[in-house]
Design an enzyme around this catalytic site. Structure first.
Site, PDB file in Angstrom:
ATOM      1  N   HIS A 193       0.842  -1.206   0.000  1.00 35.71           N
ATOM      2  CA  HIS A 193       0.000   0.000   0.000  1.00 35.71           C
ATOM      3  C   HIS A 193       0.877   1.256   0.000  1.00 35.71           C
ATOM      4  CE1 HIS A 193      -3.124  -2.882   0.833  1.00 35.71           C
ATOM      5  NE2 HIS A 193      -2.594  -3.177   2.008  1.00 35.71           N
ATOM      6  N   SER A 246      15.691  16.269 -20.614  1.00 33.33           N
ATOM      7  CA  SER A 246      14.768  17.396 -20.730  1.00 33.33           C
ATOM      8  C   SER A 246      15.388  18.460 -21.614  1.00 33.33           C
ATOM      9  CB  SER A 246      14.464  17.984 -19.345  1.00 33.33           C
ATOM     10  OG  SER A 246      13.799  19.220 -19.452  1.00 33.33           O
TER      11      SER A 246
END
Length: 461
Positions: free
Chosen positions: A154, A277
């Protein structure tokens, strides 16, 4: 930093699998000619057409002998997927024997059987790529079998594992998929040679003999009922590829998360000079795993239309046939692209052991709470031990007081253990369960399955 020893990005790795090329118009047309040749020879064996005609048909069944421009133009005009190719083929065979081309067959007998031949070629590549990914994963699991990191459920720290154990879970699914890919072959690689609706009416009493002859020459299996409305074998193949995509998507999602600066535990390989980038020079963007996530979603989405294609009405529906033809081709090509990237990622994963240790320490020992609770439970009972450790852990989290400091102040804990014993129980490296032997076992098993797949595809070594 532990860097996987594989040099540059694709150096020494599998080349482009070329699966897309297998679904090119030319390759499909050649497969159709191969089926026509096998049909003619089988019909000659059964006495349905002259032997000399079958020989002429088989000798002429090469795409380079046909006028492809003529076929393309006629296909546009006729709006039929096969007739123009058959007419050109018969023309090149010649007037003496050309009239025996495509004798007794319907279009789908040729096109669908040819598609199975193409799928078989692609399937060999898929198994090879699964084998390469398993081999890379086995090496990675073996290298990192003892490397501790936080197990997460989780998205929260659970108990410690090793990175090799994480890879072992990936390998387990890939091994299962390899088994599925092998087991479906008898249902997938079938010849469809029953005539218009599957009753062999156009072949007379020789229908089963002709079917068997075609199947033998093409290395395919006969169908129990050679109906054009039966396509579950190809549908099953798409569904298995969707499962493969699910596993690859899970692996990609794990690596994508682990590459985040907040984790910084594992990184996909990035070749020197790659730009992350256009404006931020510092960025090391995931590229391969993002490709894998995208392709995984696309392949899994193809499961629904594949199932839809089973809804033939009566003895055949051309729309369902065309739907599955497109879906199976798309799923196979995408699966090949995904697996190629998976092999590179697994082979070149860069692992940061120091960052893994640092992340294990984020909870200041609380990741070892289960270890402590079970040891304490042996002395005072599990439920009471759970309540005590839970209360201390929650207080540590709320007050930002070190877990060990609070445990050393608890009378029940200190009555059962010394501070050094508590510290040992909280040590993540001492609570790895069977992570290490599981990782090593799965590495061995993955290597064995990889050897089998690569040997079968002629790519061992």
């Amino acid at each position: 930093m532990i860097v996987a020893p594989f040099g540059r990005f694709t150096e020494g790795r599998v080349p482009d699998p070329g699966i897309a090329q297998l679904f090119s118009r030319e390759h499909r047309w050649q497969a159709r000619l191969d089926v026509e040749a096998a049909l003619a020879l089988a019909e000659a064996d059964a006495g349905l057409i002259p032997r000399e005609a079958a020989k002429a048909i088989a000798l002429t069944a090469r795409l380079e002998k046909l006028d492809l421009k003529r076929v393309v133009a006629a296909t546009t005009e006729a709006s039929h997927p096969l007739v123009p190719l058959i007419e050109e083929f018969a023309r090149v065979v010649g007037t003496q024997h050309g009239g025996w081309v495509h004798w007794g067959a319907t279009t789908q007998n040729i096109t669908q059987t040819a598609d199975v031949l193409v799928l078989r070629d692609a399937h060999r590549r898929i198994k090879q790529l699964v084998g390469l990914a398993l081999r890379a994963g086995a090496a990675q699991a073996r290298r990192s079998a003892e490397l501790p990191l936080a197990g997460r459920t989780h998205s929260q720290h659970a108990v410690p594992i090793t990175f090799g154990f994480k890879v072992a879970t990936w390998m387990d699914e890939l091994i299962a998929h390899a088994d599925r890919l092998e087991r479906l072959e008898e249902r997938l690689f079938c010849v469809l040679m029953g005539g218009a609706v599957g009753t062999f009416a156009s072949f007379g009493s020789a229908g089963r003999e002709i079917e068997a002859g075609v199947a033998r020459r093409l290395g395919l299996h006969p169908m129990r009922v050679p109906s054009r409305a039966i396509n579950d074998g190809i549908v099953e193949y798409v569904l298995v590829l969707a499962q493969v995509a699910g596993t690859i998507g899970k692996i990609a999602k794990d690596v994508y998360a682990l590459m985040q600066p907040e984790f910084g535990e594992a990184f996909e390989p990035i070749p020197e000079g790659t730009v992350g980038s256009s404006t931020m020079p510092h960025k090391r963007n995931p590229q391969l795993v993002l490709d894998m996530l995208t392709m995984s979603a696309e392949v899994r989405a193809l499961a629904a239309p594949a199932l839809e294609s089973m809804l033939h009405d009566h003895e055949a529906n051309g729309a369902m046939t065309a739907l599955l033809e497109d879906v199976s081709a798309s799923a196979t090509v995408l699966a090949g692209d995904m697996l190629t990237r998976l092999d590179v990622v697994l082979a070149g994963l860069e692992l940061d052991a120091a960052r893994m240790r640092a992340n294990l320490s984020l909870s200041a020992g609380m990741i070892g709470s289960e270890s402590l609770m079970l040891a304490l439970g042996e002395k005072i009972g599990r439920q009471r031990a759970h309540e005590i450790v839970y209360e201390v852990a929650q207080k540590s989290a709320v007050t930002d007081t070190p877990f060990l400091d609070l445990l050393s102040q608890d009378p029940v804990v200190m009555d059962a253990f010394t501070v050094d014993e508590v510290r040992g129980l909280l040590d993540p490296s001492g609570y790895l369960g069977r992570s290490v032997p599981i990782a090593r076992y799965m590495a061995q098993l993955a290597d064995e399955v990889a050897d089998r797949l690569l040997s079968a595809s002629g790519a061992a070594g």
